[in-house]
Motif scaffolding. Structure first.
Motif, PDB file in Angstrom:
ATOM      1  N   TRP A  40       0.820  -1.213   0.000  1.00 51.36           N
ATOM      2  CA  TRP A  40       0.000   0.000   0.000  1.00 51.36           C
ATOM      3  C   TRP A  40       0.854   1.263   0.000  1.00 51.36           C
ATOM      4  O   TRP A  40       0.382   2.322  -0.394  1.00 51.36           O
ATOM      5  CB  TRP A  40      -0.933   0.025   1.204  1.00 51.36           C
ATOM      6  CG  TRP A  40      -1.993  -1.023   1.188  1.00 51.36           C
ATOM      7  CD1 TRP A  40      -2.353  -1.827   0.162  1.00 51.36           C
ATOM      8  CD2 TRP A  40      -2.830  -1.384   2.283  1.00 51.36           C
ATOM      9  NE1 TRP A  40      -3.363  -2.669   0.533  1.00 51.36           N
ATOM     10  CE2 TRP A  40      -3.667  -2.416   1.851  1.00 51.36           C
ATOM     11  CE3 TRP A  40      -2.934  -0.941   3.594  1.00 51.36           C
ATOM     12  CZ2 TRP A  40      -4.629  -2.999   2.663  1.00 51.36           C
ATOM     13  CZ3 TRP A  40      -3.884  -1.524   4.420  1.00 51.36           C
ATOM     14  CH2 TRP A  40      -4.726  -2.543   3.949  1.00 51.36           C
ATOM     15  N   ASP A  41       2.098   1.146   0.446  1.00 50.45           N
ATOM     16  CA  ASP A  41       2.967   2.324   0.475  1.00 50.45           C
ATOM     17  C   ASP A  41       3.381   2.763  -0.924  1.00 50.45           C
ATOM     18  O   ASP A  41       3.788   3.900  -1.128  1.00 50.45           O
ATOM     19  CB  ASP A  41       4.202   2.064   1.338  1.00 50.45           C
ATOM     20  CG  ASP A  41       5.028   0.902   0.832  1.00 50.45           C
ATOM     21  OD1 ASP A  41       4.444  -0.117   0.424  1.00 50.45           O
ATOM     22  OD2 ASP A  41       6.268   1.014   0.860  1.00 50.45           O
ATOM     23  N   ALA A  42       3.269   1.889  -1.913  1.00 49.51           N
ATOM     24  CA  ALA A  42       3.631   2.220  -3.293  1.00 49.51           C
ATOM     25  C   ALA A  42       2.440   2.725  -4.102  1.00 49.51           C
ATOM     26  O   ALA A  42       2.621   3.265  -5.188  1.00 49.51           O
ATOM     27  CB  ALA A  42       4.239   1.003  -3.972  1.00 49.51           C
ATOM     28  N   ARG A  43       1.234   2.538  -3.600  1.00 46.41           N
ATOM     29  CA  ARG A  43       0.022   2.988  -4.307  1.00 46.41           C
ATOM     30  C   ARG A  43      -0.344   4.394  -3.846  1.00 46.41           C
ATOM     31  O   ARG A  43      -0.690   4.608  -2.692  1.00 46.41           O
ATOM     32  CB  ARG A  43      -1.143   2.054  -4.020  1.00 46.41           C
ATOM     33  CG  ARG A  43      -0.971   0.695  -4.593  1.00 46.41           C
ATOM     34  CD  ARG A  43      -2.237  -0.104  -4.401  1.00 46.41           C
ATOM     35  NE  ARG A  43      -2.013  -1.485  -4.779  1.00 46.41           N
ATOM     36  CZ  ARG A  43      -2.592  -2.508  -4.211  1.00 46.41           C
ATOM     37  NH1 ARG A  43      -3.431  -2.320  -3.224  1.00 46.41           N
ATOM     38  NH2 ARG A  43      -2.354  -3.726  -4.629  1.00 46.41           N
ATOM     39  N   MET A  44      -0.268   5.329  -4.771  1.00 50.81           N
ATOM     40  CA  MET A  44      -0.563   6.718  -4.429  1.00 50.81           C
ATOM     41  C   MET A  44      -2.071   6.961  -4.491  1.00 50.81           C
ATOM     42  O   MET A  44      -2.730   6.595  -5.456  1.00 50.81           O
ATOM     43  CB  MET A  44       0.155   7.678  -5.364  1.00 50.81           C
ATOM     44  CG  MET A  44       1.648   7.643  -5.214  1.00 50.81           C
ATOM     45  SD  MET A  44       2.124   7.988  -3.517  1.00 50.81           S
ATOM     46  CE  MET A  44       3.584   7.015  -3.351  1.00 50.81           C
ATOM     47  N   SER A  50       0.259   8.155  -0.039  1.00 53.68           N
ATOM     48  CA  SER A  50      -0.047   6.773  -0.411  1.00 53.68           C
ATOM     49  C   SER A  50      -1.295   6.293   0.330  1.00 53.68           C
ATOM     50  O   SER A  50      -1.751   6.922   1.294  1.00 53.68           O
ATOM     51  CB  SER A  50       1.140   5.864  -0.079  1.00 53.68           C
ATOM     52  OG  SER A  50       1.304   5.782   1.325  1.00 53.68           O
ATOM     53  N   VAL A  51      -1.809   5.168  -0.107  1.00 52.97           N
ATOM     54  CA  VAL A  51      -2.964   4.555   0.557  1.00 52.97           C
ATOM     55  C   VAL A  51      -2.623   4.255   2.015  1.00 52.97           C
ATOM     56  O   VAL A  51      -3.414   4.529   2.928  1.00 52.97           O
ATOM     57  CB  VAL A  51      -3.394   3.268  -0.185  1.00 52.97           C
ATOM     58  CG1 VAL A  51      -4.455   2.513   0.591  1.00 52.97           C
ATOM     59  CG2 VAL A  51      -3.870   3.590  -1.586  1.00 52.97           C
ATOM     60  N   GLN A  52      -1.425   3.741   2.226  1.00 51.19           N
ATOM     61  CA  GLN A  52      -1.017   3.401   3.591  1.00 51.19           C
ATOM     62  C   GLN A  52      -0.924   4.651   4.463  1.00 51.19           C
ATOM     63  O   GLN A  52      -1.394   4.671   5.595  1.00 51.19           O
ATOM     64  CB  GLN A  52       0.316   2.671   3.577  1.00 51.19           C
ATOM     65  CG  GLN A  52       0.768   2.288   4.966  1.00 51.19           C
ATOM     66  CD  GLN A  52       2.092   1.572   4.963  1.00 51.19           C
ATOM     67  OE1 GLN A  52       2.804   1.575   3.971  1.00 51.19           O
ATOM     68  NE2 GLN A  52       2.415   0.945   6.070  1.00 51.19           N
ATOM     69  N   ARG A  53      -0.298   5.707   3.951  1.00 52.72           N
ATOM     70  CA  ARG A  53      -0.156   6.944   4.730  1.00 52.72           C
ATOM     71  C   ARG A  53      -1.537   7.509   5.057  1.00 52.72           C
ATOM     72  O   ARG A  53      -1.779   7.951   6.182  1.00 52.72           O
ATOM     73  CB  ARG A  53       0.671   7.969   3.955  1.00 52.72           C
ATOM     74  CG  ARG A  53       0.693   9.338   4.559  1.00 52.72           C
ATOM     75  CD  ARG A  53       1.817   9.619   5.467  1.00 52.72           C
ATOM     76  NE  ARG A  53       3.082   9.281   4.855  1.00 52.72           N
ATOM     77  CZ  ARG A  53       4.149   8.999   5.581  1.00 52.72           C
ATOM     78  NH1 ARG A  53       4.112   9.072   6.881  1.00 52.72           N
ATOM     79  NH2 ARG A  53       5.283   8.663   5.002  1.00 52.72           N
ATOM     80  N   ALA A  54      -2.454   7.498   4.098  1.00 49.67           N
ATOM     81  CA  ALA A  54      -3.805   8.013   4.338  1.00 49.67           C
ATOM     82  C   ALA A  54      -4.503   7.214   5.436  1.00 49.67           C
ATOM     83  O   ALA A  54      -5.123   7.792   6.335  1.00 49.67           O
ATOM     84  CB  ALA A  54      -4.624   7.983   3.049  1.00 49.67           C
TER      85      ALA A  54
END
Length: 120
Positions: A40-44, A50-54
């Motif tokens: 998820w960290d690579a999917r913006m 990223s998805v993970q950060r969100a």
């Protein structure tokens, strides 16, 4: 022997801030580990987020809202905590308030890194 709720409730209030902190710890680090393993960290999602950060930011915000609600509830609690005497009730109320504030600070320190640190 079963204890009456009036004996247990003050103790639950005292540990409630750190119960919230521990649930947040499991949720945030579980989401972080899952996001790393699923990429998820690579999917913006949008821009540099990223998805993970969100997801981590949303969880962090929910934790802070939960802490704020708990602190406000404990600050507004003026009714007697059902204990043997007024002195003990005041001590339990004060202890619960202070520990809730300390747990809030612990959450900010422990989980604040999701705002700027790398996800994986």
């Amino acid at each position: 022997m079963k204890r009456p709720a009036r004996e247990i409730r003050p103790l639950v209030l005292v540990i409630s801030g750190f119960l919230l902190w521990s649930a947040a710890f499991l949720a945030i680090y579980g989401a972080q580990a899952t996001g790393c393993s699923l990429g998820w960290d690579a999917r913006m999602l949008f821009g540099p987020i990223s998805v993970q950060r969100a997801l981590l930011l949303v969880l962090f915000a929910l934790v802070l809202v939960g802490h704020a609600a708990l602190v406000m509830r404990l600050n507004g609690r003026t009714g007697p905590v059902e204990t043997a005497d007024a002195e003990t009730a005041d001590f339990m109320r004060t202890t619960a308030r202070r520990l809730a504030l300390i747990a809030t600070a612990a959450s900010i320190i422990c989980f604040g890194g999701v705002v700027w640190l790398s996800g994986c």
